[in-house]
Design a protein around this motif. Structure first.
Motif, short mmCIF file in Angstrom:
data_model
loop_
_atom_site.label_atom_id
_atom_site.label_comp_id
_atom_site.label_asym_id
_atom_site.label_seq_id
_atom_site.Cartn_x
_atom_site.Cartn_y
_atom_site.Cartn_z
N ASN A 203 -26.79 13.20 -27.80
CA ASN A 203 -25.83 12.32 -28.44
C ASN A 203 -25.82 11.00 -27.67
O ASN A 203 -25.55 10.99 -26.47
CB ASN A 203 -24.43 12.96 -28.41
CG ASN A 203 -23.39 12.16 -29.17
OD1 ASN A 203 -23.47 10.95 -29.29
ND2 ASN A 203 -22.38 12.85 -29.68
N PRO A 204 -26.13 9.88 -28.33
CA PRO A 204 -26.18 8.60 -27.61
C PRO A 204 -24.86 8.21 -26.97
O PRO A 204 -24.83 7.47 -25.99
CB PRO A 204 -26.59 7.60 -28.70
CG PRO A 204 -26.17 8.24 -29.99
CD PRO A 204 -26.38 9.71 -29.77
N ARG A 205 -23.76 8.73 -27.50
CA ARG A 205 -22.44 8.36 -26.98
C ARG A 205 -22.12 9.02 -25.65
O ARG A 205 -21.16 8.63 -24.98
CB ARG A 205 -21.36 8.68 -28.02
CG ARG A 205 -21.46 7.81 -29.26
CD ARG A 205 -20.39 8.13 -30.28
NE ARG A 205 -19.05 7.90 -29.75
CZ ARG A 205 -17.93 8.11 -30.46
NH1 ARG A 205 -18.02 8.53 -31.72
NH2 ARG A 205 -16.75 7.88 -29.92
N VAL A 206 -22.92 10.00 -25.25
CA VAL A 206 -22.73 10.58 -23.91
C VAL A 206 -23.00 9.53 -22.84
O VAL A 206 -22.29 9.44 -21.83
CB VAL A 206 -23.64 11.81 -23.72
CG1 VAL A 206 -23.62 12.29 -22.27
CG2 VAL A 206 -23.24 12.94 -24.67
N ALA A 207 -24.04 8.73 -23.06
CA ALA A 207 -24.40 7.68 -22.10
C ALA A 207 -23.65 6.38 -22.36
O ALA A 207 -23.34 5.63 -21.42
CB ALA A 207 -25.90 7.42 -22.15
#
Length: 349
Positions: free
Chosen positions: A114-118
């Motif tokens: 999930n890109p939103r983790v980073a």
């Protein structure tokens, strides 16, 4: 890249070594195109569209028992029951991949991408990341990636490349994703991908099977093949229902455009909310469908951060909701619906 090159390679390697993959994907253009990109590349596996809920629940455990997959790929589902993951592991010990772009979750026993983790502001859609997995091997599937991206209100950096390759679908790049969605032929492709998933599951899967085999969008947009004609006929029928429903929506009298309907066979909440947001960009759009004792709704607003508003309005009520900053889903018991709407109106003042 918020999902790193290393992670993209990891996804590729897992899928390339799979023998019996099972794809579970959301029933919107992002979910469908994510599946199509991976399946058309891998040419293996079983795909199942997960309808009616933003959460992947235990009801799909029976599919695990039937198929006994070695890899499970969950695509564009905001939430997954931990019980589902635990039961799947007990049944056949599969590797489980979950690719998503909604609010990050903390489930265990799953490889989570999930890109939103980073970067919490990076909510590039799931199909965008699936395109990174397959683009070197399947360049002619660019139309699928583009249709999926704009279907999730995202204009990708490959828009210019798409225009050059598919000028019939979009002659020149646009500045606003809504112009691509509602004023270009690629937007029509996106609507086809959405509407063929309406109605009976058997009909949906027949259309999806066709999409796994088409050479390109002209097969159905121009009805060049018998299968393309079949798909277009079903789309046209569903689109007729949608246009009839759209004509009954009245112009909003205040900040909130609230529209309720009770169609029991097809859900158009997301499609209506997106189009009405385009038509009334300064309004908060709340489209609600009543079914089985609850309202399933789509909430849109270009200016407000919606998740905290939903959380505040839902306090003490029987329901849940969430999603992106400007686009959310809400599910609420019919008995609490009026109170939720009253609270929402207060928050919008």
């Amino acid at each position: 890249m918020a999902i790193s090159d290393k992670q993209i390679k990891e996804i590729r390697d897992i899928l390339l070594h799979s023998k019996k993959p099972l794809f579970l994907f959301d029933d919107d253009p992002d979910g469908l195109t994510s599946f199509l990109l991976l399946y058309r590349w891998l040419k293996e596996g079983t795909g199942i569209v997960v309808k009616s809920s933003p959460k992947l629940t235990n009801q799909y455990v029976k599919k695990i028992r039937e198929i006994m997959p070695d890899v499970i790929i969950i695509l564009d589902k905001p939430m997954v029951d931990q019980d589902f993951l635990d039961e799947a592991k007990k049944i056949c010990k599969p590797t489980i991949i979950w690719i998503d772009h909604h609010e990050p979750q903390n489930n265990t026993g799953v490889k989570y991408y999930n890109p939103r983790v980073a970067d919490d502001k990076d909510n590039r859609p799931t199909n965008y990341w699936c395109w990174q997995v397959v683009k070197e091997d399947r360049p002619d599937d660019l139309w699928i990636a583009m249709a999926g991206c704009i279907g999730d209100w995202f204009l990708p950096e490959f828009t210019q490349e798409f225009c050059e390759k598919y000028p019939k679908l979009m002659k020149d790049p646009v500045e606003r994703v809504e112009d691509a969605l509602y004023n270009s032929k690629v937007g029509r492709v996106t609507r086809v991908l959405s509407f063929i998933q309406k109605g009976p599951a058997k009909k949906t899967m027949s259309c999806i099977k066709i999409l796994t085999r088409v050479k390109g969008p002209d097969d159905f947009m121009e009805q060049l093949t018998s299968q393309g004609k079949y798909l277009w006929k079903w789309f046209s029928q569903v689109n007729g229902y949608y246009q009839e429903l759209l004509r009954t929506v009245e112009e909003p009298k205040d900040e909130l455009l609230l529209f309720n309907y009770s169609e029991d066979k097809m859900s158009f909440t997301s499609d209506l909310s997106n189009e009405l947001l385009y038509k009334y960009p300064g309004k908060t759009i709340f489209i609600c469908r009543e079914k089985s004792g609850e309202f399933k709704c789509s909430l849109r607003d270009t200016n407000r951060n919606l998740p905290p508003i939903i959380e505040k309005c839902m306090n003490g009520l029987d329901g849940y909701g969430g999603g992106h900053e400007h686009a959310c889903g809400v599910c609420i018991n019919v008995d609490d619906f009026s109170e939720f709407v009253n609270r929402l109106r207060e928050e919008l003042k």
